[in-house]
Scaffold this motif. Structure first.
Motif, PDB file in Angstrom:
ATOM      1  N   TYR A   2      17.517  30.720  43.944  1.00 39.41           N
ATOM      2  CA  TYR A   2      17.515  29.283  43.708  1.00 39.41           C
ATOM      3  C   TYR A   2      16.592  28.605  44.702  1.00 39.41           C
ATOM      4  O   TYR A   2      16.192  29.176  45.702  1.00 39.41           O
ATOM      5  CB  TYR A   2      18.934  28.716  43.838  1.00 39.41           C
ATOM      6  CG  TYR A   2      19.884  29.286  42.820  1.00 39.41           C
ATOM      7  CD1 TYR A   2      19.905  28.809  41.520  1.00 39.41           C
ATOM      8  CD2 TYR A   2      20.741  30.328  43.147  1.00 39.41           C
ATOM      9  CE1 TYR A   2      20.761  29.332  40.573  1.00 39.41           C
ATOM     10  CE2 TYR A   2      21.600  30.864  42.204  1.00 39.41           C
ATOM     11  CZ  TYR A   2      21.612  30.362  40.921  1.00 39.41           C
ATOM     12  OH  TYR A   2      22.448  30.884  39.995  1.00 39.41           O
ATOM     13  N   GLU A   3      16.272  27.366  44.445  1.00 37.74           N
ATOM     14  CA  GLU A   3      15.385  26.613  45.327  1.00 37.74           C
ATOM     15  C   GLU A   3      16.108  26.118  46.576  1.00 37.74           C
ATOM     16  O   GLU A   3      15.488  25.870  47.589  1.00 37.74           O
ATOM     17  CB  GLU A   3      14.785  25.419  44.569  1.00 37.74           C
ATOM     18  CG  GLU A   3      13.884  25.807  43.429  1.00 37.74           C
ATOM     19  CD  GLU A   3      12.651  26.541  43.907  1.00 37.74           C
ATOM     20  OE1 GLU A   3      12.097  26.176  44.961  1.00 37.74           O
ATOM     21  OE2 GLU A   3      12.232  27.488  43.231  1.00 37.74           O
ATOM     22  N   ASP A   4      17.416  25.996  46.525  1.00 36.90           N
ATOM     23  CA  ASP A   4      18.180  25.457  47.649  1.00 36.90           C
ATOM     24  C   ASP A   4      18.614  26.594  48.578  1.00 36.90           C
ATOM     25  O   ASP A   4      19.428  27.428  48.197  1.00 36.90           O
ATOM     26  CB  ASP A   4      19.404  24.709  47.110  1.00 36.90           C
ATOM     27  CG  ASP A   4      20.214  24.043  48.203  1.00 36.90           C
ATOM     28  OD1 ASP A   4      19.731  23.979  49.343  1.00 36.90           O
ATOM     29  OD2 ASP A   4      21.328  23.582  47.901  1.00 36.90           O
ATOM     30  N   PRO A   5      18.098  26.666  49.794  1.00 35.44           N
ATOM     31  CA  PRO A   5      18.457  27.756  50.708  1.00 35.44           C
ATOM     32  C   PRO A   5      19.942  27.760  51.062  1.00 35.44           C
ATOM     33  O   PRO A   5      20.532  28.815  51.255  1.00 35.44           O
ATOM     34  CB  PRO A   5      17.609  27.499  51.952  1.00 35.44           C
ATOM     35  CG  PRO A   5      16.576  26.520  51.565  1.00 35.44           C
ATOM     36  CD  PRO A   5      17.070  25.809  50.368  1.00 35.44           C
ATOM     37  N   ASP A   8      21.692  29.500  48.250  1.00 36.17           N
ATOM     38  CA  ASP A   8      21.416  30.940  48.322  1.00 36.17           C
ATOM     39  C   ASP A   8      22.288  31.606  49.376  1.00 36.17           C
ATOM     40  O   ASP A   8      22.843  32.677  49.151  1.00 36.17           O
ATOM     41  CB  ASP A   8      19.943  31.192  48.652  1.00 36.17           C
ATOM     42  CG  ASP A   8      19.026  30.954  47.473  1.00 36.17           C
ATOM     43  OD1 ASP A   8      19.526  30.899  46.336  1.00 36.17           O
ATOM     44  OD2 ASP A   8      17.804  30.826  47.706  1.00 36.17           O
TER      45      ASP A   8
END
Length: 62
Positions: A2-5, A8
């Motif tokens: 996903y783009e959101d660390p 993740d």
């Protein structure tokens, strides 16, 4: 992933937690048992470290 660390990290943390929960846990120390084999007595699992501390020397029968 996903783009959101942060998501993740949370998703990986949840996968790791689920993996630990699937492992058998030692009845004495409550730690997950990761060895290839374990000792099971009356349905309870025991790790090698706890069994090592439970050993006592037997008296010489002679």
């Amino acid at each position: 992933m996903y783009e959101d660390p942060a998501f993740d990290f949370f998703a990986q943390d949840m996968r790791q937690f689920a993996k630990i929960q699937r492992q058998p846990h030692c009845r004495l120390c409550r730690e997950a048992i990761w060895q290839d084999s374990a000792v099971r007595i009356d349905g309870a699992y025991y790790c090698d470290d706890c069994l090592r501390f439970c050993r006592i020397p037997l008296a010489d029968p002679a």
